[in-house]
Write an enzyme that holds these catalytic residues in place. Sequence first.
Site, PDB file in Angstrom:
ATOM      1  N   ASP A  85       0.829  -1.210   0.000  1.00  0.00           N
ATOM      2  CA  ASP A  85       0.000   0.000   0.000  1.00  0.00           C
ATOM      3  C   ASP A  85       0.863   1.260   0.000  1.00  0.00           C
ATOM      4  O   ASP A  85       0.536   2.250  -0.668  1.00  0.00           O
ATOM      5  CB  ASP A  85      -0.930   0.011   1.220  1.00  0.00           C
ATOM      6  CG  ASP A  85      -2.066  -0.982   1.092  1.00  0.00           C
ATOM      7  OD1 ASP A  85      -2.265  -1.527  -0.011  1.00  0.00           O
ATOM      8  OD2 ASP A  85      -2.753  -1.218   2.110  1.00  0.00           O
TER       9      ASP A  85
ATOM     10  N   GLU B 155      -2.479  -2.869  -9.131  1.00  0.00           N
ATOM     11  CA  GLU B 155      -1.258  -2.075  -9.280  1.00  0.00           C
ATOM     12  C   GLU B 155      -1.166  -1.427 -10.654  1.00  0.00           C
ATOM     13  O   GLU B 155      -0.092  -1.000 -11.088  1.00  0.00           O
ATOM     14  CB  GLU B 155      -0.019  -2.952  -9.045  1.00  0.00           C
ATOM     15  CG  GLU B 155       0.270  -3.980 -10.115  1.00  0.00           C
ATOM     16  CD  GLU B 155      -0.454  -5.304  -9.918  1.00  0.00           C
ATOM     17  OE1 GLU B 155       0.029  -6.318 -10.440  1.00  0.00           O
ATOM     18  OE2 GLU B 155      -1.499  -5.320  -9.235  1.00  0.00           O
TER      19      GLU B 155
END
Length: 222
Positions: free
Chosen positions: A109, A135
């Site tokens: 994160d 992502e």
Amino acid sequence: PLHDTAGNIVGFHGVTRDITEQKRHRTELLQANEQLARQLQEIQELQSRLQEQAIRDGLTGLFNRRYLDETLPREISRAKRDGYPLAVIMMDIDHFKQINDTYGHPGGDEVLKSLGAVIRQGAREGDIACRYGGEEFVIVLPHMGIEAALVRAEKWRMELEATQVRHGDFNIRFAISAGVSGYPYHATSHENLIECADLALYIAKKGGRNQVTCFEPPVESS
């Protein structure tokens, strides 16, 4: 002043009470209006926050895929109407699963947030930077040709390669791959433009990752 039949002055107390009552009503009405105005402002602010949350990715602060799906067709329509180019960069983080496996999802994160911050800092006011999913990120660049978009993507790639993300006792390094496509050179619809950028990204990853690749239309055989 008012007088009774005996010549005594009367009525002042009643008039005073009426004036006092009117002042009290005006004060209460003013307070009620002020409270209503505050409540309306709070409702408007809440609606704005909810609307913003609906189109923003909570982790990176970038726009989300829903916003991209709604906005990109309009941007292409404007480009077509006004006759200017538009570029799309699709990028994702190389070996992101390995980052999560090594540093845990909180580490992953932090990498995503760092990437989002770099993109925001390098984006122009009219650019549309989105977290496409996981992502993967998409940046729409109105008024930008392919060559300039390749330069922009390469600048982001180099900046991110040099970035160190602090997570606990670790400094996480990561890289990205990116694919670039452009309107009207490669596609004229938003679906095909995204698809072309995605194919270019696939070539970049297949070619060794940590690089930027432009979409190349297939050569038609004669």
